[in-house]
Enzyme design. Structure first.
Site, short mmCIF file in Angstrom:
data_model
loop_
_atom_site.label_atom_id
_atom_site.label_comp_id
_atom_site.label_asym_id
_atom_site.label_seq_id
_atom_site.Cartn_x
_atom_site.Cartn_y
_atom_site.Cartn_z
N LYS A 297 6.49 9.25 9.32
CA LYS A 297 5.37 9.52 8.71
C LYS A 297 4.91 8.55 7.94
CE LYS A 297 5.68 11.91 4.52
NZ LYS A 297 4.89 11.36 3.49
N ASN A 298 5.81 7.80 7.12
CA ASN A 298 5.38 6.86 6.21
C ASN A 298 4.76 5.63 7.07
OD1 ASN A 298 5.65 8.59 4.08
ND2 ASN A 298 7.47 7.36 3.33
N CYS B 256 1.31 13.87 -10.00
CA CYS B 256 2.21 14.15 -9.04
C CYS B 256 3.49 14.84 -9.39
CB CYS B 256 2.36 12.92 -8.01
SG CYS B 256 3.38 13.07 -6.34
N ARG C 249 2.13 8.11 -10.94
CA ARG C 249 2.07 7.22 -9.78
C ARG C 249 0.85 6.53 -9.82
NH1 ARG C 249 4.35 10.10 -4.61
NH2 ARG C 249 4.64 8.18 -3.78
N PRO C 250 0.96 5.30 -11.00
CA PRO C 250 0.14 4.40 -10.99
C PRO C 250 -0.65 3.70 -9.65
CG PRO C 250 2.08 3.50 -11.76
CD PRO C 250 2.22 4.73 -11.18
N VAL C 251 -1.84 3.14 -9.99
CA VAL C 251 -2.40 2.38 -8.82
C VAL C 251 -2.65 0.83 -9.25
CG1 VAL C 251 -3.21 4.57 -7.62
CG2 VAL C 251 -4.84 3.49 -9.27
N ASP D 244 13.49 8.61 -1.33
CA ASP D 244 13.03 9.64 -0.42
C ASP D 244 14.31 10.45 0.10
OD1 ASP D 244 10.73 9.46 -1.04
OD2 ASP D 244 9.96 8.60 0.84
N ILE E 220 13.10 4.59 -9.11
CA ILE E 220 11.91 4.43 -8.44
C ILE E 220 11.01 5.38 -9.27
CG2 ILE E 220 10.21 3.99 -6.51
CD1 ILE E 220 12.52 2.24 -6.37
N ARG F 298 4.83 19.11 5.15
CA ARG F 298 4.09 17.79 4.89
C ARG F 298 4.91 16.67 5.52
NH1 ARG F 298 3.16 16.09 -0.79
NH2 ARG F 298 2.57 14.24 0.50
C1 UD1 Z 1 5.76 5.26 -0.68
C2 UD1 Z 1 6.27 6.54 0.16
C3 UD1 Z 1 7.01 7.33 -0.59
C4 UD1 Z 1 8.42 6.58 -1.04
C5 UD1 Z 1 7.73 5.33 -1.88
C6 UD1 Z 1 9.14 4.39 -2.37
C7 UD1 Z 1 4.34 6.65 1.78
C8 UD1 Z 1 3.15 7.49 2.26
N1 UD1 Z 1 5.06 6.95 0.85
O1 UD1 Z 1 5.18 5.64 -1.75
O2 UD1 Z 1 7.49 8.26 0.23
O3 UD1 Z 1 8.93 7.47 -1.75
O4 UD1 Z 1 6.91 4.60 -1.37
O5 UD1 Z 1 9.82 4.10 -1.36
O6 UD1 Z 1 4.84 5.64 2.28
N2 UD1 Z 1 3.82 1.76 -8.69
C9 UD1 Z 1 3.07 0.96 -9.54
N3 UD1 Z 1 1.97 0.71 -9.56
C10 UD1 Z 1 1.28 0.85 -8.45
C11 UD1 Z 1 1.73 1.35 -7.46
C12 UD1 Z 1 3.26 1.84 -7.35
O7 UD1 Z 1 3.63 0.93 -10.81
O8 UD1 Z 1 -0.18 0.55 -8.25
C13 UD1 Z 1 5.35 2.00 -8.89
C14 UD1 Z 1 5.34 3.42 -8.53
O9 UD1 Z 1 5.08 4.38 -9.85
C15 UD1 Z 1 6.81 3.67 -8.16
C16 UD1 Z 1 7.15 2.16 -7.70
O10 UD1 Z 1 6.02 1.34 -8.07
O11 UD1 Z 1 7.65 3.34 -9.43
C17 UD1 Z 1 7.10 2.05 -6.03
O12 UD1 Z 1 6.16 3.04 -5.70
P1 UD1 Z 1 5.21 2.79 -4.30
O13 UD1 Z 1 6.16 1.72 -3.37
O14 UD1 Z 1 4.04 2.22 -4.20
O15 UD1 Z 1 5.08 4.07 -3.55
P2 UD1 Z 1 4.28 4.62 -2.39
O16 UD1 Z 1 3.61 3.64 -1.84
O17 UD1 Z 1 3.05 5.73 -3.21
#
Ligand code: UD1
Length: 420
Positions: free
Chosen positions: A22-23, A116, A121-123, A307, A329, A399
């Site tokens: 999926k990912n 979430c 989950r920041p961006v 996961d 994480i 999902r």
């Molecule tokens: C992806 C996976 C999810 C998995 C996660 C970690 C998909 C669709 N989802 O989620 O199933 O659990 O990787 O392996 O592939 N973070 C920040 N700032 C950001 C983005 C992330 O601080 O802008 C932090 C997150 O809060 C988290 C860490 O970085 O603590 C890792 O998150 P991230 O790898 O971005 O997860 P996703 O890509 O959302």
């Protein structure tokens, strides 16, 4: 809302094939926005998240043709470059359209995902990547409005305080493939799904190297073309079957599986006393008695995947002693422990650590799924517990797992879907 009725206590035995990841599939679908030529993705799992992603592209005006597990995506003509809140709030991964839309059209609006169930989950890292390519980002009315009519290559450190980000690495790669010049992403996520995306982009004519390592280099090209691709197998689904096999003291062969992607998982299975044999695209897991207690800490790849934390919690509930699971994480990823305790488990949560005191058996109960992987954990607990367990709200599970009951039943599981 559907639920699962499970009559547990039977060891799982037999062979089951994992689906495509999926990912891996979700960012590939978004990457199809980078060209006006048709892209063909084969072996697409029929999941709710995949359907949501395809719906998002269709709502933008993209042509999506689905024939069984083959999806052909053609992003031609005038597209609406907005990803609305209504979709993004349902699935955070819809965020993947940000990079490709910006690269191809120079302007897009993507709703902020919101909270979430597994924590904030920041961006910020996604935005850092865009800005490093010369794009500008404005927050307005709950949307990120990104602009970058002339993106150009840049060098950036994309690792955050929780480690690298899979999503930000993928988004930045997709934004950089059409930028002028060279981009270097340091602190990139090394997950196999990132490497698979790079393979897809290269098949489209991009020049991406180093994906799967912490340093990814992208040399921008003027345009991309269509391609055909089959995604990598789902390592999380494979790990879920392995945990279920061990919790029920069974023997399961998982095919369409890449053992090389499961190093940390296999290591913890063996530490817990499972016999694990690996072959060419398959994994055979056998467990005889109760698991030995083990300590697990989630980490970015190649560490133990967050996961699979919930599914391994279910397994270790039955351990011959006390295990610990440290979640490094995502905060608040322990909702499943409350439901497992209702099934007779003995778990204390202290901050980001679950302390699991093994019990001899779990007792069946009616339980409620809170998120995707927590649902899988409850199914595993239900398969191990004697008696009738009902797992409510399995739309979370749908999902990320395609008709899980149809994959488990041939292994001897007594599991049925009940539609309310
Ligand atoms: C992806 C996976 C999810 C998995 C996660 C970690 C998909 C669709 N989802 O989620 O199933 O659990 O990787 O392996 O592939 N973070 C920040 N700032 C950001 C983005 C992330 O601080 O802008 C932090 C997150 O809060 C988290 C860490 O970085 O603590 C890792 O998150 P991230 O790898 O971005 O997860 P996703 O890509 O959302």
């Amino acid at each position: 809302m559907d639920s699962f009725v499970i009559r547990g206590g039977t060891p799982l035995a037999g062979t089951v094939a994992a689906a495509s990841a999926k990912n891996a599939v979700l960012p590939l679908i978004a990457a199809c926005l980078l060209t006006d030529e048709p892209c063909v993705i084969r072996n697409v799992p029929l999941l709710a998240d995949v359907a949501t992603m395809l719906r998002l592209l269709r709502s933008m005006g993209v042509r999506v043709v689905q024939s069984g597990r083959t999806v052909t995506i053609t992003a031609r003509g005038r597209l609406d470059t907005t990803a609305p809140y209504d979709v993004v709030r349902k699935m955070r991964a819809s965020y993947y359209v940000l990079g490709p839309l910006l690269a191809r059209f120079g302007d897009c609006r993507v709703s902020l995902p919101g909270g979430c169930a597994i924590g904030t989950r920041p961006v910020d890292l996604h935005l850092k990547g865009i800005e490093a390519l010369g794009g500008s980002v404005r927050l307005e009315h709950g949307y990120i409005h990104a602009r970058g009519p002339r993106l150009k290559g840049g060098t950036m450190m994309l690792e955050g305080h929780k480690g690298p980000s899979v999503g930000a690495t993928a988004n930045t790669m997709m934004a950089a493939v059409l930028a002028r010049g060279r981009t270097v992403i340091d602190g990139a996520a090394c997950e196999p799904e990132v490497a698979d995306l790079a393979k897809f982009l290269n098949a489209m004519g991009a020049k991406v190297s180093g994906a799967g390592t912490p340093a990814v280099t992208i040399d921008g090209v003027r345009e991309l073309h269509g391609c055909r691709h089959a995604p990598i197998p789902d390592r999380i689904e494979a790990g879920t079957f392995a945990a279920a096999a061990c919790a029920t003291r069974g023997r399961v062969e998982v095919t369409n599986c890449e053992p090389g992607h499961l190093g940390a998982v296999i290591d913890r299975l063996r530490a817990a006393g499972a016999a694990v044999e690996t072959g060419d695209r398959c994994l055979v897991v056998t467990m005889k008695g109760r698991p030995r207690p083990v300590d697990i800490g989630t980490a970015p790849y190649p560490g133990f995947p967050t996961d699979l934390q919930a599914q391994f919690t279910s397994l270790l509930c039955l351990g011959r002693g006390t295990s610990t699971l440290t979640e490094n994480i995502f905060e608040s990823r322990f909702l499943h422990t409350l439901e497992l305790n209702r099934m007779g488990a003995s778990i204390d949560v202290n901050g980001n650590m679950a302390i699991v005191h093994g019990v001899e058996r779990l007792s069946s109960a009616q339980v409620m799924a809170s998120d995707l992987r927590a649902s899988a954990a409850l199914v595993i607990a239900g398969l191990a517990a004697r008696g009738r367990t009902e797992v409510l709200r399995i739309y979370h599970l749908d999902r990320g797992y395609e008709r899980l009951e149809r994959k488990l039943a041939p292994l001897g599981a007594r599991i049925e879907r009940a539609s309310a």
